[in-house]
Write an enzyme that holds these catalytic residues in place. Structure first.
Site, PDB file in Angstrom:
ATOM      1  N   SER A   1      -4.854 -55.203 -15.093  1.00 29.80           N
ATOM      2  CA  SER A   1      -5.695 -54.888 -13.949  1.00 29.80           C
ATOM      3  C   SER A   1      -5.112 -55.471 -12.657  1.00 29.80           C
ATOM      4  O   SER A   1      -3.949 -55.272 -12.350  1.00 29.80           O
ATOM      5  CB  SER A   1      -7.116 -55.396 -14.228  1.00 29.80           C
ATOM      6  OG  SER A   1      -8.044 -54.860 -13.329  1.00 29.80           O
TER       7      SER A   1
ATOM      8  N   ASP B   1      -9.414 -45.680 -20.069  1.00 30.90           N
ATOM      9  CA  ASP B   1      -9.673 -46.483 -18.872  1.00 30.90           C
ATOM     10  C   ASP B   1     -10.021 -45.561 -17.705  1.00 30.90           C
ATOM     11  O   ASP B   1      -9.336 -44.571 -17.466  1.00 30.90           O
ATOM     12  CB  ASP B   1      -8.430 -47.305 -18.535  1.00 30.90           C
ATOM     13  CG  ASP B   1      -8.647 -48.272 -17.383  1.00 30.90           C
ATOM     14  OD1 ASP B   1      -9.808 -48.446 -16.962  1.00 30.90           O
ATOM     15  OD2 ASP B   1      -7.653 -48.848 -16.913  1.00 30.90           O
TER      16      ASP B   1
ATOM     17  N   HIS C   1      -9.515 -50.240 -20.612  1.00 33.27           N
ATOM     18  CA  HIS C   1      -8.854 -51.106 -19.639  1.00 33.27           C
ATOM     19  C   HIS C   1      -8.249 -52.335 -20.302  1.00 33.27           C
ATOM     20  O   HIS C   1      -7.164 -52.775 -19.941  1.00 33.27           O
ATOM     21  CB  HIS C   1      -9.889 -51.522 -18.592  1.00 33.27           C
ATOM     22  CG  HIS C   1      -9.323 -52.122 -17.347  1.00 33.27           C
ATOM     23  ND1 HIS C   1      -8.472 -51.440 -16.509  1.00 33.27           N
ATOM     24  CD2 HIS C   1      -9.501 -53.355 -16.780  1.00 33.27           C
ATOM     25  CE1 HIS C   1      -8.146 -52.219 -15.477  1.00 33.27           C
ATOM     26  NE2 HIS C   1      -8.757 -53.386 -15.625  1.00 33.27           N
TER      27      HIS C   1
END
Length: 399
Positions: free
Chosen positions: A117, A318, A378
């Site tokens: 991320s 994601d 994610h």
């Protein structure tokens, strides 16, 4: 700045013969020593039970709570929070210089930075500064590459593809697609005008439009709902608090907060009495708000030009950093090897946890590779631990 080192625990090789992997969490404000360690790749899970897919079996692991103020890292005065990735990288270089001096047994071990991320945005900047420092001799280590997982490299590319991605997965209807695209265009305009604080606020608005049109889709995995577990409280008095609630608070679930501020804190025995794990997370996020929507694609280009091995990996499910958006910025690189890379076909990888099933695809050319991880959101190691471990071995040239 707090860090946590595990020496590799392999039955077939000593730690000197295995790579060292530094893990950087997202947010900004998410703790690698907490979430990455106990929820994703460390030797124990949140219940302190052994993790079968721990990365420790094939690498030593260095978790760092960064930027300052994250996890058990802390500041004594508010004006020293990092406000951009350049400061984040500068702070990390201080730590790495000290680490490789004190732990000189790792100076000749291949060193990789893996990230997730916003951690990927920071990892790109850190990798560039580390490359310069190694060349200059101010940091003694064998930097071998960086891996950008579901990373916030070009935020606007993610935002502009949210609508099409959700529409293609039957999570938006025609009217919803129109509303989401309209909100995304407002973000794009702010980015083009270099109004990055405004772009961050409009990004929050776009997320709200998505929530309203999708029955509250989970930004981290479109096929799952947010767990019912109570989350630690954060104020919601402005859009930054709202964003922190959406993107920092999931990394600080109540059970993890209790673990880190309870058993782990007691076991460590060195955390200052006035420091609470995650206590400054929202301040970290807020201080970086002006830098949040800035792209770092140019930094990836610089890394590739410098000969650094760069890997990108992304989860199929994601939303917040969807694969469509990742492919857009990759296809926009100035890297001379891009045309040849694009003309290659990807290679399927079997899922180690489900023989006979495709777990991922990958494509590689020279010092760049891309891994498409199927059935993962994610947090890829949490969703597809065995496949993530296989990817780690490939990136570190052990498979």
């Amino acid at each position: 700045m707090f860090w946590w080192l595990y020496y590799a625990d392999s039955p077939s090789a000593s730690y000197e013969d295995l790579p060292l992997v530094m893990w950087l969490q997202g947010g900004p404000g998410g703790s690698g020593t907490g979430f990455g360690n106990f929820e994703e790749i460390g030797p124990l899970d949140r219940d302190l039970q052994p993790r079968k897919t721990s990365w420790l079996q094939t690498a030593s692991l260095l978790f760092v709570d960064n930027p300052v103020g994250t996890g058990f890292s802390y500041v004594d005065q508010p004006d020293v929070y990092a406000r951009d990735v350049a400061t984040v990288a500068s702070d990390m270089l201080v730590l790495l210089r000290s680490f490789f001096t004190e732990r000189n047994e790792f100076q000749n071990v291949p060193f990789y930075i893996f990230s997730e991320s916003y951690g990927g945005k920071m990892a790109a900047a850190i990798s560039m500064e580390l490359t310069k420092a190694v060349t200059q001799g101010s940091v003694k280590c064998s930097f071998a590459g960086v891996a950008l997982g579901d990373s916030w490299i070009s935020p606007i590319e993610s935002v502009l593809t949210w609508g099409p991605y959700l529409y293609s997965t039957s999570l938006l209807d025609d009217l919803g697609l129109k509303e989401v695209n309209k909100a995304a265009e407002a973000v794009r305009k702010a980015v083009e005008e270099q109004q990055f604080q405004k772009a961050t606020r409009l990004w929050s608005v776009a997320e709200s439009v998505i929530e309203q049109n999708t029955n509250g889709v989970n930004f981290y995995n479109i096929l799952t709902k947010e767990p019912d577990e109570e989350l630690s409280s954060l104020a919601e008095d402005d859009f930054l608090s709202l964003l922190a609630r959406r993107h920092v608070r999931p990394l600080h679930r109540q059970s993890l907060v209790q673990l880190m501020n309870g058993a782990i804190r007691d076991k460590l025995g060195l955390i200052p009495h006035n420091v609470t794990w995650g206590g400054q997370a929202q301040e970290v996020f807020s201080s970086m708000a002006g830098d949040f929507m800035r792209p770092v694609v140019d930094v990836v280009d610089q890394l590739l030009a410098a000969g650094v091995n760069v890997s990108v990996y992304n989860g199929q499910l994601d939303l917040i950093v969807d694969t469509m958006g990742q492919e857009l910025w990759v296809n926009g690189l100035d890297w001379p090897g891009l045309p040849t890379y694009k003309n290659q076909r990807w290679t399927p990888l079997d899922d180690p946890a489900a023989p006979g099933m495709t777990g991922a695809f990958y494509k590689s050319y020279k010092n760049f590779s891309f891994y498409w991880i199927l059935k993962a959101g994610h947090m890829i190691p949490s969703d597809q631990g065995a496949m993530a471990l296989q990817m780690l071995k490939m990136v570190t040239q052990q498979a």
